[in-house]
Scaffold this active site. Structure first.
Site, PDB file in Angstrom:
ATOM      1  N   HIS A  10      -9.169  -2.150  -5.309  1.00  0.00           N
ATOM      2  CA  HIS A  10      -8.102  -2.406  -4.347  1.00  0.00           C
ATOM      3  C   HIS A  10      -7.115  -3.437  -4.900  1.00  0.00           C
ATOM      4  CE1 HIS A  10      -6.052  -2.552  -0.512  1.00  0.00           C
ATOM      5  NE2 HIS A  10      -5.947  -3.854  -0.713  1.00  0.00           N
ATOM      6  N   HIS A  39      51.181  -3.775 -31.465  1.00  0.00           N
ATOM      7  CA  HIS A  39      50.273  -4.550 -30.608  1.00  0.00           C
ATOM      8  C   HIS A  39      49.733  -5.736 -31.406  1.00  0.00           C
ATOM      9  CE1 HIS A  39      46.742  -5.304 -27.896  1.00  0.00           C
ATOM     10  NE2 HIS A  39      47.668  -5.009 -26.992  1.00  0.00           N
ATOM     11  N   HIS A  78      -1.097 -11.386  -4.331  1.00  0.00           N
ATOM     12  CA  HIS A  78       0.294 -11.003  -4.076  1.00  0.00           C
ATOM     13  C   HIS A  78       1.287 -12.037  -4.614  1.00  0.00           C
ATOM     14  CE1 HIS A  78      -0.914  -7.532  -1.879  1.00  0.00           C
ATOM     15  NE2 HIS A  78      -1.592  -8.230  -0.991  1.00  0.00           N
ATOM     16  N   ASP A 131      -3.108  -3.042  -5.302  1.00  0.00           N
ATOM     17  CA  ASP A 131      -2.089  -4.024  -4.920  1.00  0.00           C
ATOM     18  C   ASP A 131      -1.138  -4.325  -6.075  1.00  0.00           C
ATOM     19  OD1 ASP A 131      -2.937  -4.313  -2.310  1.00  0.00           O
ATOM     20  OD2 ASP A 131      -4.145  -6.107  -2.699  1.00  0.00           O
ATOM     21  N   HIS A 189       0.825  -1.212   0.000  1.00  0.00           N
ATOM     22  CA  HIS A 189       0.000   0.000   0.000  1.00  0.00           C
ATOM     23  C   HIS A 189       0.861   1.266   0.000  1.00  0.00           C
ATOM     24  CE1 HIS A 189      -3.487  -2.437   2.035  1.00  0.00           C
ATOM     25  NE2 HIS A 189      -3.171  -2.868   0.827  1.00  0.00           N
TER      26      HIS A 189
END
Length: 462
Positions: free
Chosen positions: A260, A365, A287, A264, A78
């Site tokens: 809601h 090189h 979740h 989440d 939240h």
């Protein structure tokens, strides 16, 4: 360029944890650029820090719970949703307990606190992950699924179906992040009666009352359960409303449960650690599925960032040609190692070098198998960065650039005659007092060939 944001000053809130029932003080503090969201347990020795990172998720029972080196943060979603919904990138969240206060079970009070102190821009560009194809995760056990698809904006749709008559099927959509504060933030958490009985029996939701959780009554309430509820919530009487929820509150929206769940999703996906440009669709979100998806997305993003090769049209006129470069840099052949500047902003620069067999260093090189020396690749990256830092002074021809530090140098592929090298240097922190700290990457043939963290300082010629 959209800049990162943090809050202007600190602010504290006090409440109780939903599951622990203990009073907790939470303080929001401004954070530096690229900090993201970090939790700090000020009640523990050393005030350990737990980053809001999907890889620290250890438990998703009744909330998203993080743990790092034995230090825990419970129900983080939240608070994180509030910061994302307020368009904040960086914040420090101090707690004197393991769990933020539940307040009314939504993000409303956190949003109000953030708006009270205000938000300010920071001197760094906001980073985004632009979704280019559909990415999904499904939990076969529950039928939950979450995916993200390409979109110009961050959008979220949540669809819930718990197979109960009292709640039914609900949908909620956030078409733009600006809708969060007015349409989503005040939507409270909810539970079913049968879940509530189990939580009470197991000593959880000690901080719960009828003002921070909507309780949907999905079964007959026995006299014994009614007494337990009255005792748990400290009420003389409890009844069931016509819409099937326990009394003492009124739904803000008919689909508050779906809203809601969307809240989440926003909070859990903050654990990815970068802003998302894409449309998220969550079917029966929870979740567990949210955080598993966040872990998957985070891993994909890290792999893409590691392997990402910037693409530029080299046929377009450069931002600076060799003559303009020599007007700024004091270097001259054979030690001038960049030919063009392709792009430059306040925080990054892109340089280019055509590697030819005529380079002086190929004479000695590995003459029979010519390879560009790695130290010269680092020097070329530094010269590109030098253009960036010298562009901050009005008379760059009067300055020299000196190395202060070189860290984390890696060479991944050989650079050969005929290759075109691109150097991209990004500031790690803002340029201050002529000191430039940058992450430098070199690319050739569609691959990352070298990388290094460089620090240099400009100084006036004597």
């Amino acid at each position: 360029m959209v800049k990162q944001k943090t809050i202007k000053s600190e602010i504290s809130l006090v409440g109780v944890g939903l599951h622990t029932g203990k009073e907790v003080k939470m303080t929001f503090k401004p954070a530096p650029i690229n900090n993201g969201f970090t939790f700090v347990r000020v009640d523990l020795e050393g005030s350990p820090i737990i980053e809001a990172d999907a890889n620290y998720v250890v438990n998703t029972q009744r909330g998203t719970n993080l743990e790092k080196l034995g230090v825990k943060i419970q129900t983080s979603e939240h608070v994180l949703a509030a910061f994302v919904g307020c368009d904040v990138d960086n914040a420090i969240i101090e707690l004197d307990a393991s769990e933020p206060p539940i307040m009314d079970g939504s993000s409303k009070y956190f949003v109000e606190a953030i708006e009270k102190v205000g938000v300010e821009e920071q001197d760094a560009e906001r980073k985004y992950y632009v979704v280019k194809e559909v990415i999904s995760f499904a939990d076969e056990a529950t039928g939950s699924e979450i995916l993200v698809m390409p979109s110009d904006d961050y959008q979220v749709t949540a669809m819930v179906d718990f197979g109960t008559k009292v709640l039914g099927t609900q949908n909620a959509t956030m078409k733009n992040l600006s809708e969060f504060k007015t349409e989503i933030a005040n939507c409270r958490t909810f539970s079913f009666l049968h879940e509530l009985e189990s939580l009470l029996d197991n000593g959880l939701i000690k901080g719960g009352d009828l003002n921070n959780a909507i309780v949907y009554v999905d079964k007959e309430i026995s006299a014994n359960t009614m007494e337990n509820l009255k005792k748990a919530f400290g009420k003389d009487s409890i009844s069931v409303k016509e819409n099937g929820i326990l009394d003492n509150l009124t739904l803000h929206y008919p689909n508050e449960a779906a809203r809601h769940k969307l809240l989440d999703v926003v909070g859990d996906l903050a654990l990815v650690g970068i802003r998302i440009k894409g449309k998220v669709i969550a079917n029966k979100p929870g979740h567990f599925v949210n955080t598993q998806f966040a872990k998957k997305l985070s891993k994909i993003i890290k792999i893409e960032q590691k392997n990402h090769v910037p693409c530029y049209d080299l046929n377009l006129p450069p931002l600076m040609d060799i003559h303009q470069i020599m007007n700024i840099l004091p270097h001259r052949p054979p030690f001038l190692l960049i030919d063009r500047i392709i792009e430059m902003s306040e925080t990054h620069v892109v340089g280019m070098k055509n590697v030819t067999m005529n380079e002086n260093f190929f004479v000695g090189h590995f003459p029979d198998a010519p390879v560009m020396p790695g130290v010269l690749i680092v020097e070329a990256m530094a010269q590109s960065g030098g253009i960036l830092v010298l562009s901050t002074v009005p008379d760059p021809e009067n300055y020299l650039t000196y190395f202060m530090k070189i860290d984390n140098v890696k060479f991944k592929h050989k650079v050969l005659p005929g290759d075109t090298l691109l150097f991209k240097c990004d500031l790690i922190s803002p340029i201050r007092r002529g000191i430039c700290h940058m992450q430098a990457n070199a690319y050739a043939n569609g691959k990352l060939v070298a990388e290094a963290e460089l620090m240099a300082q400009i100084a006036k010629k004597q």
